[in-house]
Design a protein around this motif. Sequence first.
Motif, PDB file in Angstrom:
ATOM      1  N   PHE A  64      42.976  40.650  40.407  1.00 60.68           N
ATOM      2  CA  PHE A  64      41.625  40.156  40.131  1.00 60.68           C
ATOM      3  C   PHE A  64      41.477  39.697  38.680  1.00 60.68           C
ATOM      4  O   PHE A  64      40.374  39.470  38.225  1.00 60.68           O
ATOM      5  CB  PHE A  64      40.590  41.239  40.425  1.00 60.68           C
ATOM      6  N   GLN A  65      42.568  39.644  37.937  1.00 60.32           N
ATOM      7  CA  GLN A  65      42.495  39.294  36.512  1.00 60.32           C
ATOM      8  C   GLN A  65      41.419  40.117  35.831  1.00 60.32           C
ATOM      9  O   GLN A  65      40.533  39.592  35.159  1.00 60.32           O
ATOM     10  CB  GLN A  65      42.204  37.797  36.335  1.00 60.32           C
ATOM     11  N   LEU A  66      41.517  41.416  36.059  1.00 62.88           N
ATOM     12  CA  LEU A  66      40.435  42.295  35.616  1.00 62.88           C
ATOM     13  C   LEU A  66      40.230  42.274  34.110  1.00 62.88           C
ATOM     14  O   LEU A  66      39.102  42.423  33.652  1.00 62.88           O
ATOM     15  CB  LEU A  66      40.695  43.728  36.075  1.00 62.88           C
ATOM     16  N   SER A  67      41.310  42.089  33.354  1.00 66.10           N
ATOM     17  CA  SER A  67      41.091  42.092  31.902  1.00 66.10           C
ATOM     18  C   SER A  67      40.193  40.924  31.506  1.00 66.10           C
ATOM     19  O   SER A  67      39.293  41.076  30.679  1.00 66.10           O
ATOM     20  CB  SER A  67      42.422  42.064  31.156  1.00 66.10           C
ATOM     21  N   ASP A  68      40.401  39.757  32.154  1.00 67.93           N
ATOM     22  CA  ASP A  68      39.514  38.619  31.885  1.00 67.93           C
ATOM     23  C   ASP A  68      38.092  38.923  32.332  1.00 67.93           C
ATOM     24  O   ASP A  68      37.129  38.691  31.603  1.00 67.93           O
ATOM     25  CB  ASP A  68      40.001  37.376  32.637  1.00 67.93           C
ATOM     26  N   VAL A  69      37.988  39.438  33.568  1.00 65.67           N
ATOM     27  CA  VAL A  69      36.655  39.706  34.119  1.00 65.67           C
ATOM     28  C   VAL A  69      35.912  40.711  33.246  1.00 65.67           C
ATOM     29  O   VAL A  69      34.730  40.521  32.933  1.00 65.67           O
ATOM     30  CB  VAL A  69      36.772  40.225  35.567  1.00 65.67           C
ATOM     31  N   LEU A 224      31.866  41.565  36.560  1.00 67.32           N
ATOM     32  CA  LEU A 224      32.573  42.481  37.447  1.00 67.32           C
ATOM     33  C   LEU A 224      31.929  42.570  38.829  1.00 67.32           C
ATOM     34  O   LEU A 224      32.612  42.526  39.855  1.00 67.32           O
ATOM     35  CB  LEU A 224      32.589  43.852  36.769  1.00 67.32           C
ATOM     36  N   VAL A 225      30.599  42.672  38.867  1.00 69.57           N
ATOM     37  CA  VAL A 225      29.933  42.896  40.154  1.00 69.57           C
ATOM     38  C   VAL A 225      30.082  41.674  41.059  1.00 69.57           C
ATOM     39  O   VAL A 225      30.274  41.806  42.267  1.00 69.57           O
ATOM     40  CB  VAL A 225      28.455  43.311  39.949  1.00 69.57           C
ATOM     41  N   VAL A 226      30.060  40.487  40.479  1.00 65.18           N
ATOM     42  CA  VAL A 226      30.199  39.269  41.285  1.00 65.18           C
ATOM     43  C   VAL A 226      31.642  39.101  41.756  1.00 65.18           C
ATOM     44  O   VAL A 226      31.898  38.768  42.916  1.00 65.18           O
ATOM     45  CB  VAL A 226      29.716  38.039  40.482  1.00 65.18           C
ATOM     46  N   ALA A 227      32.588  39.379  40.851  1.00 63.95           N
ATOM     47  CA  ALA A 227      33.997  39.318  41.238  1.00 63.95           C
ATOM     48  C   ALA A 227      34.266  40.290  42.382  1.00 63.95           C
ATOM     49  O   ALA A 227      34.991  39.973  43.336  1.00 63.95           O
ATOM     50  CB  ALA A 227      34.881  39.652  40.041  1.00 63.95           C
ATOM     51  N   LEU A 228      33.636  41.464  42.305  1.00 60.26           N
ATOM     52  CA  LEU A 228      33.783  42.475  43.350  1.00 60.26           C
ATOM     53  C   LEU A 228      33.231  41.971  44.677  1.00 60.26           C
ATOM     54  O   LEU A 228      33.844  42.153  45.728  1.00 60.26           O
ATOM     55  CB  LEU A 228      33.051  43.744  42.904  1.00 60.26           C
ATOM     56  N   VAL A 240      42.412  46.672  51.169  1.00 60.54           N
ATOM     57  CA  VAL A 240      41.178  47.419  50.978  1.00 60.54           C
ATOM     58  C   VAL A 240      41.284  48.346  49.773  1.00 60.54           C
ATOM     59  O   VAL A 240      40.359  48.472  48.970  1.00 60.54           O
ATOM     60  CB  VAL A 240      40.845  48.238  52.238  1.00 60.54           C
ATOM     61  N   GLN A 241      42.448  48.995  49.652  1.00 56.59           N
ATOM     62  CA  GLN A 241      42.623  49.968  48.570  1.00 56.59           C
ATOM     63  C   GLN A 241      42.479  49.320  47.212  1.00 56.59           C
ATOM     64  O   GLN A 241      41.955  49.918  46.272  1.00 56.59           O
ATOM     65  CB  GLN A 241      44.011  50.625  48.673  1.00 56.59           C
ATOM     66  N   SER A 242      42.965  48.085  47.117  1.00 58.41           N
ATOM     67  CA  SER A 242      42.893  47.378  45.851  1.00 58.41           C
ATOM     68  C   SER A 242      41.428  47.078  45.489  1.00 58.41           C
ATOM     69  O   SER A 242      41.012  47.213  44.335  1.00 58.41           O
ATOM     70  CB  SER A 242      43.727  46.115  45.987  1.00 58.41           C
ATOM     71  N   ILE A 243      40.631  46.690  46.502  1.00 58.80           N
ATOM     72  CA  ILE A 243      39.194  46.467  46.276  1.00 58.80           C
ATOM     73  C   ILE A 243      38.527  47.777  45.882  1.00 58.80           C
ATOM     74  O   ILE A 243      37.688  47.822  44.975  1.00 58.80           O
ATOM     75  CB  ILE A 243      38.539  45.876  47.539  1.00 58.80           C
ATOM     76  N   ASP A 244      38.926  48.850  46.565  1.00 57.76           N
ATOM     77  CA  ASP A 244      38.340  50.154  46.237  1.00 57.76           C
ATOM     78  C   ASP A 244      38.673  50.562  44.812  1.00 57.76           C
ATOM     79  O   ASP A 244      37.832  51.137  44.112  1.00 57.76           O
ATOM     80  CB  ASP A 244      38.838  51.217  47.225  1.00 57.76           C
ATOM     81  N   ALA A 245      39.904  50.277  44.377  1.00 52.49           N
ATOM     82  CA  ALA A 245      40.279  50.596  43.002  1.00 52.49           C
ATOM     83  C   ALA A 245      39.368  49.859  42.030  1.00 52.49           C
ATOM     84  O   ALA A 245      38.875  50.425  41.039  1.00 52.49           O
ATOM     85  CB  ALA A 245      41.735  50.214  42.761  1.00 52.49           C
ATOM     86  N   MET A 246      39.085  48.591  42.346  1.00 53.34           N
ATOM     87  CA  MET A 246      38.201  47.809  41.495  1.00 53.34           C
ATOM     88  C   MET A 246      36.788  48.392  41.505  1.00 53.34           C
ATOM     89  O   MET A 246      36.128  48.464  40.463  1.00 53.34           O
ATOM     90  CB  MET A 246      38.190  46.384  42.017  1.00 53.34           C
TER      91      MET A 246
END
Lengths: 277, 296
Positions: A64-69, A224-228, A240-246
Amino acid sequence: MVADTRLSTKIWAAANWALIGFFLLNLLAMIATVITSSFATRWLGTWFPAGWTTRWYYSAWSEFQLSDVLTVTFQIVFLVVLLSGLIGVPAAYALARRDFPGKKIVMLLFLLPLLVPPITYGIPLATVLYKLGLAGQMSGVVLANLVPTVPFVILVMIPFIEQIDTKIEAAARVFGANTFKLFIHVLLPLLMPGILAALLLVLVRTIAMFELTFLTAGPTSQTLVVALYYAVFAAGVRAVQSIDAMAVIYMVTTLVWLVIALRFVNPTQIVGGGGRR
Amino acid sequence: MSAALDDIPLKQRLAARGVDGLTLLVVPAVIFLLLLFIYPFLYGLVLSFNPKHGGAFANYSRFFSDSFLYGTIATTLWLALPVTLLTLVFAVPIAFRVRLLQRQRLLTTLLVIPITLGTVLVAQGLLAYLGPQGWFNRSLMWIGLISTPIKLLHNYWGVMLSLVITGFPFTFLLTLSYLSGIDPALEKAAATLGAGPWERFKHILFPLLLPGLAITFCLSFVQAFSVFPSAVLLGAPAGPTRVISIAAYQAAFEEYDYSLASAIAMIMGMVQLSIVVLVLSLRGLLYRGPAGGGKG
């Protein structure tokens, strides 16, 4: 409090506690489900997963490129907090200290954005911002998020300011302080708890604000909330687990700020300082 | 000031009415909201009368003649009103209980947690927790209450539950803050005169709380009415939980018909505001005197 030992009172109290317990039990179980799932290797049709792993956090981080998000989220949130404080606090001060013609209309203007759902004004607002070329960028997201937060800061701050004795300000004036000095040396220190509270709540609100960000964000300005949301909406593509981690990362992010906020404010002030009225 | 001026200077006259340098601090906020709230709202209103096809009222007549569109109003109300009432019915007794506690902070924090979760995590959590293999159904079957899993997702109940979870903390905190604004001396006085707990609630606390509850109702209703992500993720967005915000979103970002989307947003605003106004005018009939001590 008034002591009462009748049986009906005790039954009523027990029923109350049962209700609180039931709510909390299900709430915590729901959160536990997400956390468990985020650490699960495989979890299908059993009480607990087959094994435990932390790899979903790594994959969520890269997928999800979380560091960017997260960078974008905090840039947006920081700007919203700063600007809503700069615009809101002076306005709240003027409204708390002065009675002027048209004050009722001004108050109504500040109440309205809190009385209609974000999506109602969000759609026309997004249309205008797209026309101006601001939507899809960070500036558009910040502007849209300021619409509810500026009034929020004002309404939270007014009761705080009203509590400060005007004599303190008069005394500072007598000793020759101008408005700016008065503000820096007298008002700001006195108002600091209130300002911190209001701004921390703006912070929590903005991290959680879905609709306005969703309507105005482009691919590079998602919080973050929109990316989620997009991750869940496009479910099936990602584990699913990856989404849950996010989701867990999201929860921890907001929870930390809420706990900090609660150290400065009484929880009942969170929802708008309307308690006094 | 110079003696040549008979009139009081303009600055002083304005100051007498409450307008001076300090009052001007309100100006940036007013300009900001005029530009980013009132202007877009009026723009949307005008846009809604300039449809892609047909006359000025084409969008509105299209909305009210297409059951797929006008039905969303009833769907939204059928979700928002019960949810708001339910959270209020839960919040009042719990607030009364929490008020009596010496150490309310931990419990209040726990009850407030859903605020931090966000609708998306709640949706994600409920999908796993309430699913046919989730802990909820599993526990009920284990106890023996049910034999097959209850279907709580992708229908009305999923959205309803998620709205209750995210809406409850807000309702609860507002109720608690109104409740703590009532002077305990009033209740003590009633107790001294021999009133039991139920009588004290019925004759003293509830009437004093009611105006606050009306405000709480409005604010919670606004939140529930604008339900969007959970209606998509947990509900059946094509059918039973096709709420009005989904219709507005689809018109704007799937059909790119901003005119129709604005019209739907205006209708949404009108429906929602008319309920708020109704509740607030009913509130006007209630007792409005002081409920706190001398501080007011």
